[in-house]
Motif scaffolding. Structure first.
Motif, PDB file in Angstrom:
ATOM      1  N   ASP A   1      20.459  37.830   5.082  1.00 27.67           N
ATOM      2  CA  ASP A   1      19.941  36.659   4.363  1.00 27.67           C
ATOM      3  C   ASP A   1      18.826  37.047   3.391  1.00 27.67           C
ATOM      4  O   ASP A   1      17.737  36.465   3.388  1.00 27.67           O
TER       5      ASP A   1
ATOM      6  N   ILE B   1      17.796  38.837  -0.743  1.00 21.54           N
ATOM      7  CA  ILE B   1      18.181  39.072  -2.130  1.00 21.54           C
ATOM      8  C   ILE B   1      17.780  40.498  -2.504  1.00 21.54           C
ATOM      9  O   ILE B   1      16.644  40.909  -2.273  1.00 21.54           O
TER      10      ILE B   1
ATOM     11  N   ARG C   1      23.185  38.627  -2.950  1.00 15.48           N
ATOM     12  CA  ARG C   1      22.739  37.940  -1.734  1.00 15.48           C
ATOM     13  C   ARG C   1      23.490  38.495  -0.541  1.00 15.48           C
ATOM     14  O   ARG C   1      24.690  38.747  -0.621  1.00 15.48           O
TER      15      ARG C   1
ATOM     16  N   SER D   1      21.285  40.517  -9.311  1.00 18.58           N
ATOM     17  CA  SER D   1      20.848  40.325  -7.933  1.00 18.58           C
ATOM     18  C   SER D   1      22.066  40.084  -7.052  1.00 18.58           C
ATOM     19  O   SER D   1      23.104  39.617  -7.521  1.00 18.58           O
TER      20      SER D   1
END
Length: 214
Positions: free
Chosen positions: A70, A72, A38, A36
């Protein structure tokens, strides 16, 4: 009733969508992972979030812009870890991973589709069940999703099936597809050690179920 959102193979299988495109480029020692990332308030990647290790600040995140701020994202990345004392990451290239939250079969707009695939690998890490599929395709859209068995939230066993609709595509070339099943929403429903049963329709074997645990 809200319908499931389906994810296109054509978007996914553009290989690695950002970064160096020179086929002769030789990467330095690097890792290739499904992970993942960010994004910051500017919509650029600021942290890598590997499944099995601490997050890494991204040195060249401004190269990967235009994303939702902001947020993921689930991606496949080739990256290098820099500076052992204060580790950071330098990304060489990233690609899409299909990672929708599973839905119930009643949320499908049409009938259940389980067109066959082959599987290169499947594994559990962090809050995801990951897989690399080998899909026979040519140039038309394929749709994927993860479908819960009826009553899946009311038992001690999570049962999921891969939804795959190849549409009218021709089985011409084998291409890789990267998928991750998000499991975090089940954390308050299932306990550690409860089984996860994931069923995939394979070209030669037919329906095959892989077992993992929470």
């Amino acid at each position: 009733m809200r319908r499931g959102v389906f994810y296109s193979l054509l978007v996914l299988l553009t290989s690695f969508i950002m970064g160096c495109s020179d086929d002769e480029y030789v990467y330095p020692p690097a890792l290739t992972e499904l992970l993942s990332v960010r994004t910051n308030a500017s919509g650029t990647i600021d942290y890598l979030l590997p499944d099995r290790s601490a997050g890494l600040r991204v040195e060249n995140g401004s190269k990967y812009s235009g994303m939702v701020p902001d947020s993921i994202y689930r991606l496949v990345a080739i990256y290098e870890i820099k500076d052992a004392k204060e580790p950071s990451a330098y990304i060489y290239t990233i690609g899409n991973v299909i990672a929708p939250e599973p839905i119930g079969q009643e949320q499908l707009a049409g009938e259940m589709k389980t067109d066959p695939v082959n599987i290169q690998s499947i594994w559990r890490s962090g809050d995801y069940l990951n897989m690399i599929l080998l899909v026979k395709a040519q140039n038309k859209k394929h749709s994927f999703h993860f479908i819960e068995a009826q009553g899946a939230n009311q038992t001690s066993c999570l049962r999921l099936t891969l939804y795959h609709d190849k549409g009218e595509d021709v089985e011409a070339y084998t291409q890789k597809a990267y998928l991750s099943v998000p499991l975090k929403k089940y954390s308050g429903i299932f306990s550690e050690g409860d089984p996860i049963l994931f069923t995939i329709n394979l070209y030669k074997e037919g329906l095959r179920t892989y077992q993992f645990t929470f």
